[in-house]
Design an enzyme around this catalytic site. Structure first.
Site, PDB file in Angstrom:
ATOM      1  N   ASP A   1       5.552   3.140   2.660  1.00 44.99           N
ATOM      2  CA  ASP A   1       5.110   3.635   1.351  1.00 44.99           C
ATOM      3  C   ASP A   1       3.858   4.502   1.508  1.00 44.99           C
ATOM      4  O   ASP A   1       2.741   4.029   1.314  1.00 44.99           O
ATOM      5  CB  ASP A   1       4.840   2.425   0.444  1.00 44.99           C
ATOM      6  CG  ASP A   1       4.479   2.833  -0.971  1.00 44.99           C
ATOM      7  OD1 ASP A   1       4.833   3.957  -1.380  1.00 44.99           O
ATOM      8  OD2 ASP A   1       3.839   2.020  -1.668  1.00 44.99           O
TER       9      ASP A   1
ATOM     10  N   ASP B   1       2.890  17.260  -0.674  1.00 47.42           N
ATOM     11  CA  ASP B   1       2.243  18.408  -0.033  1.00 47.42           C
ATOM     12  C   ASP B   1       3.197  19.585  -0.188  1.00 47.42           C
ATOM     13  O   ASP B   1       4.203  19.468  -0.903  1.00 47.42           O
ATOM     14  CB  ASP B   1       1.966  18.074   1.456  1.00 47.42           C
ATOM     15  CG  ASP B   1       0.761  18.836   1.996  1.00 47.42           C
ATOM     16  OD1 ASP B   1       0.663  20.055   1.752  1.00 47.42           O
ATOM     17  OD2 ASP B   1      -0.074  18.213   2.681  1.00 47.42           O
TER      18      ASP B   1
ATOM     19  N   THR C   1       1.658   3.698 -12.212  1.00 50.98           N
ATOM     20  CA  THR C   1       1.464   2.827 -13.371  1.00 50.98           C
ATOM     21  C   THR C   1      -0.023   2.635 -13.692  1.00 50.98           C
ATOM     22  O   THR C   1      -0.364   2.093 -14.728  1.00 50.98           O
ATOM     23  CB  THR C   1       2.125   1.444 -13.154  1.00 50.98           C
ATOM     24  OG1 THR C   1       1.744   0.979 -11.862  1.00 50.98           O
ATOM     25  CG2 THR C   1       3.629   1.546 -13.219  1.00 50.98           C
TER      26      THR C   1
ATOM     27  N   ARG D   1       1.527 -10.546  -3.297  1.00 49.78           N
ATOM     28  CA  ARG D   1       0.727 -11.769  -3.310  1.00 49.78           C
ATOM     29  C   ARG D   1       1.449 -13.062  -3.657  1.00 49.78           C
ATOM     30  O   ARG D   1       1.106 -14.107  -3.079  1.00 49.78           O
ATOM     31  CB  ARG D   1      -0.504 -11.540  -4.206  1.00 49.78           C
ATOM     32  CG  ARG D   1      -1.465 -10.533  -3.566  1.00 49.78           C
ATOM     33  CD  ARG D   1      -2.438  -9.944  -4.561  1.00 49.78           C
ATOM     34  NE  ARG D   1      -1.766  -9.042  -5.479  1.00 49.78           N
ATOM     35  CZ  ARG D   1      -2.366  -8.385  -6.455  1.00 49.78           C
ATOM     36  NH1 ARG D   1      -3.664  -8.542  -6.643  1.00 49.78           N
ATOM     37  NH2 ARG D   1      -1.684  -7.579  -7.235  1.00 49.78           N
TER      38      ARG D   1
ATOM     39  N   LYS E   1       7.061  -3.953   3.134  1.00 46.10           N
ATOM     40  CA  LYS E   1       6.475  -2.680   2.731  1.00 46.10           C
ATOM     41  C   LYS E   1       5.172  -2.467   3.490  1.00 46.10           C
ATOM     42  O   LYS E   1       4.245  -3.281   3.420  1.00 46.10           O
ATOM     43  CB  LYS E   1       6.195  -2.656   1.225  1.00 46.10           C
ATOM     44  CG  LYS E   1       5.589  -1.329   0.758  1.00 46.10           C
ATOM     45  CD  LYS E   1       5.530  -1.234  -0.749  1.00 46.10           C
ATOM     46  CE  LYS E   1       4.240  -1.749  -1.324  1.00 46.10           C
ATOM     47  NZ  LYS E   1       3.137  -0.777  -1.300  1.00 46.10           N
TER      48      LYS E   1
ATOM     49  N   LYS F   1       3.767   7.718   0.086  1.00 40.44           N
ATOM     50  CA  LYS F   1       3.734   8.613  -1.101  1.00 40.44           C
ATOM     51  C   LYS F   1       3.404  10.064  -0.732  1.00 40.44           C
ATOM     52  O   LYS F   1       2.373  10.614  -1.128  1.00 40.44           O
ATOM     53  CB  LYS F   1       2.758   8.083  -2.146  1.00 40.44           C
ATOM     54  CG  LYS F   1       3.130   6.716  -2.687  1.00 40.44           C
ATOM     55  CD  LYS F   1       2.263   6.292  -3.842  1.00 40.44           C
ATOM     56  CE  LYS F   1       2.671   4.938  -4.395  1.00 40.44           C
ATOM     57  NZ  LYS F   1       2.456   3.817  -3.473  1.00 40.44           N
TER      58      LYS F   1
HETATM   59  O1  C5P Z   1       0.715  -8.300  -4.667  1.00 38.27           O
HETATM   60  P1  C5P Z   1       1.642  -7.536  -5.570  1.00 38.27           P
HETATM   61  O2  C5P Z   1       2.967  -8.220  -5.771  1.00 38.27           O
HETATM   62  O3  C5P Z   1       0.997  -7.149  -6.878  1.00 38.27           O
HETATM   63  O4  C5P Z   1       1.937  -6.198  -4.746  1.00 38.27           O
HETATM   64  C1  C5P Z   1       2.709  -5.183  -5.273  1.00 38.27           C
HETATM   65  C2  C5P Z   1       2.769  -4.021  -4.328  1.00 38.27           C
HETATM   66  O5  C5P Z   1       3.458  -2.959  -5.002  1.00 38.27           O
HETATM   67  C3  C5P Z   1       1.424  -3.444  -3.922  1.00 38.27           C
HETATM   68  O6  C5P Z   1       1.570  -2.941  -2.585  1.00 38.27           O
HETATM   69  C4  C5P Z   1       1.182  -2.333  -4.906  1.00 38.27           C
HETATM   70  O7  C5P Z   1       0.397  -1.296  -4.397  1.00 38.27           O
HETATM   71  C5  C5P Z   1       2.608  -1.839  -5.138  1.00 38.27           C
HETATM   72  N1  C5P Z   1       2.815  -1.165  -6.410  1.00 38.27           N
HETATM   73  C6  C5P Z   1       2.555  -1.761  -7.633  1.00 38.27           C
HETATM   74  N2  C5P Z   1       2.778  -1.083  -8.800  1.00 38.27           N
HETATM   75  C7  C5P Z   1       3.270   0.141  -8.755  1.00 38.27           C
HETATM   76  C8  C5P Z   1       3.536   0.763  -7.544  1.00 38.27           C
HETATM   77  C9  C5P Z   1       3.295   0.063  -6.368  1.00 38.27           C
HETATM   78  O8  C5P Z   1       2.118  -2.888  -7.682  1.00 38.27           O
HETATM   79  N3  C5P Z   1       3.510   0.753  -9.900  1.00 38.27           N
END
Ligand code: C5P
Length: 238
Positions: free
Chosen positions: A62, A67, A126, A218, A36, A64
């Site tokens: 991603d 417009d 979220t 992560r 991503k 988003k």
């Molecule tokens: O590091 P982690 O597993 O938390 O990363 C999750 C990824 O998904 C990040 O790029 C975050 O911005 C994205 N994301 C999220 N929750 C959402 C939408 C997107 O964690 N509701």
């Protein structure tokens, strides 16, 4: 959706360091389905980021989009020419905007001789709570707004929805054939320092609930051995 377990995982490359992202992608090639690329990496390196990451797996861009329909259609066409597999648009942009994005992506991909990327709709971020939703004038509560917007995405014939693990059931109900891309995933064994994710599920629980694809950042990118972490997740899914 019948896919090999490791192909369900998209690794969030949340960094502005393109060489670091490329190295990670190279390390993870074959152990995950794709990567991503979000606003941080794209904002710094633009389409070069897509070009450098694409050799190692599918790209989920991603950005988003939100417009006027004409502008989003143009952006979707540009994205489709890059050859990414998935991209995101905000469902709150409305059915007309989403439909134009889907159509423009298909047309541009066809003209470029590439497969069309799937448009995934983002419903309610979220990070929002019911109070914030009402503050910006959107009818809540959040869980009902998610279902309402997922219904709009279905009418616009998007390929699917990005949703949290807690929303999988309700979104699946109103958009049965959607591809559900789900972030907020924490492997049973993972502990991420200073974690800011609260509405989480394990990879296996998210798939059992009806997720098709998982966005995981992560727990893989900060692991001492990212490839082993990705393999362990695929193992959890078999
Ligand atoms: O590091 P982690 O597993 O938390 O990363 C999750 C990824 O998904 C990040 O790029 C975050 O911005 C994205 N994301 C999220 N929750 C959402 C939408 C997107 O964690 N509701």
């Amino acid at each position: 959706m019948s896919v090999a377990p490791e192909r369900r995982v998209f690794v969030a490359l949340d960094t502005d360091d393109l060489e670091r992202a490329r190295e990670l992608a190279e390390t993870l090639r074959g152990s995950v389905g794709g990567f991503k690329i979000g606003l941080q990496l794209f904002g710094r390196h633009g389409v070069e980021a897509v070009r450098r990451i694409a050799p190692y797996g599918e790209v989920f861009l991603d950005l988003k989009l939100h417009d006027i329909p004409n502008t989003v259609a143009g952006a979707a066409a540009s994205i489709a020419r890059l050859g990414v597999r998935w991209f995101t648009i905000h469902a709150s942009g409305g059915v007309r905007m989403m439909r134009r994005a889907v159509e423009a992506a298909v047309e541009a991909a066809e003209a470029a001789g590439r497969p069309a990327p799937g448009a995934l709709a983002v419903t309610i971020l979220t990070s929002h709570d019911d109070d914030e939703l009402s503050e910006i004038g959107l009818q809540g509560p959040c869980d009902r707004a998610v279902v309402r917007l997922a219904g709009l995405a279905r009418s616009a014939e998007t390929a699917g929805i990005v949703c949290s693990p807690l929303e999988i059931g309700s979104v699946r109900e109103c958009f049965p054939d959607a591809t559900l891309m789900v972030p907020g995933i924490r492997p049973a064994a993972a502990s991420v320092g200073g974690d800011d994710q609260s509405r989480v599920a394990t990879p296996a629980a998210a798939i059992a609930a009806g997720a098709d694809l998982l966005v995981i950042g992560r727990p893989i990118t900060r692991a001492a051995d990212p490839r082993a972490a990705a393999r362990a997740i695929a193992e959890e899914l078999t």
